[in-house]
Design a protein around this motif. Structure first.
Motif, PDB file in Angstrom:
ATOM      1  N   ARG A 145       0.832  -1.202   0.000  1.00  0.00           N
ATOM      2  CA  ARG A 145       0.000   0.000   0.000  1.00  0.00           C
ATOM      3  C   ARG A 145       0.867   1.252   0.000  1.00  0.00           C
ATOM      4  NH1 ARG A 145      -2.292   3.591   3.539  1.00  0.00           N
ATOM      5  NH2 ARG A 145      -1.434   2.619   5.414  1.00  0.00           N
ATOM      6  N   GLY A 146       0.453   2.256  -0.787  1.00  0.00           N
ATOM      7  CA  GLY A 146       1.058   3.576  -0.689  1.00  0.00           C
ATOM      8  C   GLY A 146       2.230   3.850  -1.603  1.00  0.00           C
ATOM      9  N   ASP A 147       2.765   2.818  -2.273  1.00  0.00           N
ATOM     10  CA  ASP A 147       3.842   3.038  -3.236  1.00  0.00           C
ATOM     11  C   ASP A 147       5.022   3.791  -2.620  1.00  0.00           C
ATOM     12  OD1 ASP A 147       4.894   2.761  -5.922  1.00  0.00           O
ATOM     13  OD2 ASP A 147       4.620   4.919  -6.094  1.00  0.00           O
ATOM     14  N   PHE A 148       5.342   3.510  -1.356  1.00  0.00           N
ATOM     15  CA  PHE A 148       6.554   4.038  -0.704  1.00  0.00           C
ATOM     16  C   PHE A 148       6.618   5.568  -0.737  1.00  0.00           C
ATOM     17  CE2 PHE A 148       7.543   0.218  -3.310  1.00  0.00           C
ATOM     18  CZ  PHE A 148       7.623  -0.712  -2.304  1.00  0.00           C
ATOM     19  N   ALA A 204      -3.410  10.396  -2.699  1.00  0.00           N
ATOM     20  CA  ALA A 204      -2.769  11.468  -3.456  1.00  0.00           C
ATOM     21  C   ALA A 204      -3.693  11.942  -4.577  1.00  0.00           C
ATOM     22  CB  ALA A 204      -1.443  10.980  -4.042  1.00  0.00           C
ATOM     23  N   GLU A 205      -3.730  13.261  -4.787  1.00  0.00           N
ATOM     24  CA  GLU A 205      -4.602  13.843  -5.808  1.00  0.00           C
ATOM     25  C   GLU A 205      -3.787  14.149  -7.064  1.00  0.00           C
ATOM     26  OE1 GLU A 205      -7.815  14.323  -5.909  1.00  0.00           O
ATOM     27  OE2 GLU A 205      -8.178  13.494  -3.910  1.00  0.00           O
ATOM     28  N   PRO A 206      -4.196  13.637  -8.230  1.00  0.00           N
ATOM     29  CA  PRO A 206      -3.464  13.928  -9.457  1.00  0.00           C
ATOM     30  C   PRO A 206      -3.694  15.360  -9.919  1.00  0.00           C
ATOM     31  CG  PRO A 206      -5.413  12.628  -9.944  1.00  0.00           C
ATOM     32  CD  PRO A 206      -5.321  12.705  -8.455  1.00  0.00           C
ATOM     33  N   PRO A 207      -2.671  16.013 -10.474  1.00  0.00           N
ATOM     34  CA  PRO A 207      -2.858  17.375 -11.002  1.00  0.00           C
ATOM     35  C   PRO A 207      -3.649  17.369 -12.295  1.00  0.00           C
ATOM     36  CG  PRO A 207      -0.616  16.609 -11.415  1.00  0.00           C
ATOM     37  CD  PRO A 207      -1.281  15.561 -10.558  1.00  0.00           C
ATOM     38  N   ALA A 208      -3.958  18.559 -12.817  1.00  0.00           N
ATOM     39  CA  ALA A 208      -4.849  18.689 -13.968  1.00  0.00           C
ATOM     40  C   ALA A 208      -4.279  18.070 -15.239  1.00  0.00           C
ATOM     41  CB  ALA A 208      -5.154  20.176 -14.201  1.00  0.00           C
ATOM     42  N   ASN A 209      -2.942  17.988 -15.366  1.00  0.00           N
ATOM     43  CA  ASN A 209      -2.349  17.466 -16.599  1.00  0.00           C
ATOM     44  C   ASN A 209      -2.127  15.955 -16.554  1.00  0.00           C
ATOM     45  OD1 ASN A 209      -0.273  17.577 -14.715  1.00  0.00           O
ATOM     46  ND2 ASN A 209       1.291  18.139 -16.225  1.00  0.00           N
TER      47      ASN A 209
END
Length: 473
Positions: free
Chosen positions: A264-267, A296-301
């Protein structure tokens, strides 16, 4: 001829075998792929014919009595006695701590699956059995029915390499009270069950289909048949947005399918990469799921797609950021792309230790592996409480050899989220996109890959080797 493939029940092991299986089938040979439990549905999706072994509801990795990896103390004792240097120790740990566990899981004589594989081979009578590194029962099946036996390795062979080192230090290991051949020890019960002689050929096959590009393969005494790794990533409908040419450089961000099932969490790597990409004038396609994002929230791009075959995405990209997995590395070579490989350069040696408990008495599972856990199948709270919590390195097991290979050929760079700031990661990504030298390096690696014999080219070689092996039986 009849060809039986013994397949690990995961797409990371199935997909590299599909092109060779299809090449044999297209040449007129009968092909069957045998695997465990409910995984046969995934085999059928490839258009190949599956053979189900055991109960469709059972999976070794989420069993109530999972096998634990070997601990770090003996792993280091072996390495010390064999005089392994720092690089060699990593190949040894990969064999001793990581591969021996699934090999043992799939050889269990208290379960029906491995025995059903042997019995199917005795009934169906294949001429050739092809098996991967975790499926040693395939070798026993081949010997029990008189078939030729071949392994298919996906880039290098830590098993053959480790067996060579063990053989060279057998007396010293015995004197130290260590098992001189731990692979033979886990293979022996099933071999004895079917009256099969345990020798070196049983452990490594009569030859090895070696998909490593030149310069990456490990030196072994095994007989090797070179084979170009042709990426197969499954089938999917091409989304409409992917048919439209990108208006700015497109980057594929992919961190693998296997780790997100167990870690979980990708380190904490994913948030740094997303932040680094946010301020670049690029379009990002990220194949990430909720376990990897962990909030984690991905940015717009950044466009999130939980899974899309890489062979659909990569041809539209200018570069790829990946975790250093063998399949993604090889798919990126085939797509002729510069590669940015995530690699912290730390040792892959597994350690068991208890992280500090949180104030509420719970523990943080980020970066921790527990036997019997698979997210989406069996979460930590459902797994046996007595299983050990293993602290994983914050990288894919093969990331360092992969990143070293890419860098040495000018085909890419390393992204170290432990050593680099977000700003430094961003500058490195921009540099790879802007410097044409990386594209030239990727082209050179692609040309070497293209020159290797493909699956269709190897079919006549397998026909000849199989005929010779069966005449010697």
């Amino acid at each position: 001829m009849r060809v039986l493939f013994a397949v690990d029940p995961s797409i990371a092991h199935l997909y590299p075998m599909v092109p060779m299986a299809w090449a044999l089938q297209n040449a007129g040979h009968e092909v069957r792929l045998a695997s465990f439990g409910g995984f046969t549905d995934r085999i059928a999706e490839t258009g190949l014919t599956p053979v189900q072994l055991g109960d469709a509801a059972w999976a070794a990795r989420v069993a109530d009595d999972p096998l634990e990896p070997n601990g770090p103390v003996d792993a280091q004792r072996y390495a010390d006695i064999m005089g392994l240097n720092a690089e060699e120790r990593e190949y040894w740990y990969l064999f001793y701590q990581y591969l021996l566990t699934p090999i043992s899981d799939y050889l269990r004589v208290d379960r029906p699956e491995a025995q059903e594989l042997v019995k199917f081979a005795q009934d169906w009578k294949p001429d050739l059995v092809v098996w991967d590194l975790t499926q040693a029962a395939g070798a026993i099946a081949a010997r029990a029915c008189g078939a030729a036996s071949a392994r298919l390795v996906f880039a290098w062979d830590p098993v053959g390499w480790s067996l060579d080192r063990l053989a060279g230090h057998a007396d010293e290991l015995r004197d130290a009270g260590l098992d001189e051949n731990p692979l033979a020890t886990v293979v022996r019960p099933l071999a004895d069950r079917f009256g099969v002689e345990l020798d070196q050929e049983l452990l490594v096959g009569q030859w090895t289909l070696d998909t490593a590009p030149p310069g990456l393969s490990l030196p072994t005494t095994t007989k090797k048949v070179p084979l170009r790794y042709v990426p197969y990533n499954g089938a999917a409908t091409v989304p409409q947005w992917l048919l439209e040419p990108p208006t700015r450089p497109r980057i594929c961000l992919t961190l693998g399918e296997s780790y997100r099932r167990f870690i979980r969490g990708d380190f904490d790597r994913t948030p740094m990469l997303l932040e680094a990409l946010a301020e670049l004038d690029v379009e990002v396609v990220a194949t990430l799921n909720d376990v990897q994002l962990d909030g984690a929230e991905p940015p717009a791009n950044v466009r999130l797609v939980e899974y899309l075959p890489l062979n659909l995405i990569l041809p539209t990209c200018s570069a790829v950021i990946h975790h250093g997995g063998l399949g993604t590395f090889q798919a990126s070579i085939a797509a002729n792309l510069p590669q940015l490989v995530c690699d912290t350069l730390e040792s892959i040696m597994l350690r068991f230790e208890e992280p500090d408990a949180a104030e509420d008495g719970t523990q943080d599972d980020i970066g921790v592996y527990r036997s019997g856990v698979e997210y989406g199948v069996r979460d930590p709270e459902e797994a046996p409480k007595e299983t050990i919590r293993w602290v994983m390195p914050a990288k894919k097991l093969e990331a360092t050899p992969i990143s070293n290979y890419v860098i040495s050929r000018g085909a890419g760079v390393r992204l170290n989220h432990h050593a680099n700031t977000v700003s430094e990661l961003r500058e490195t990504i921009a540099h790879v996109l802007q410097d044409p030298a990386f594209k030239r390096g990727a082209q050179a690696v692609h040309d070497v890959w293209q020159a290797l014999p493909g699956p269709a080219d190897v079919v006549p070689v397998l026909e000849t080797l199989t005929a010779e092996a069966r005449r010697r039986r």
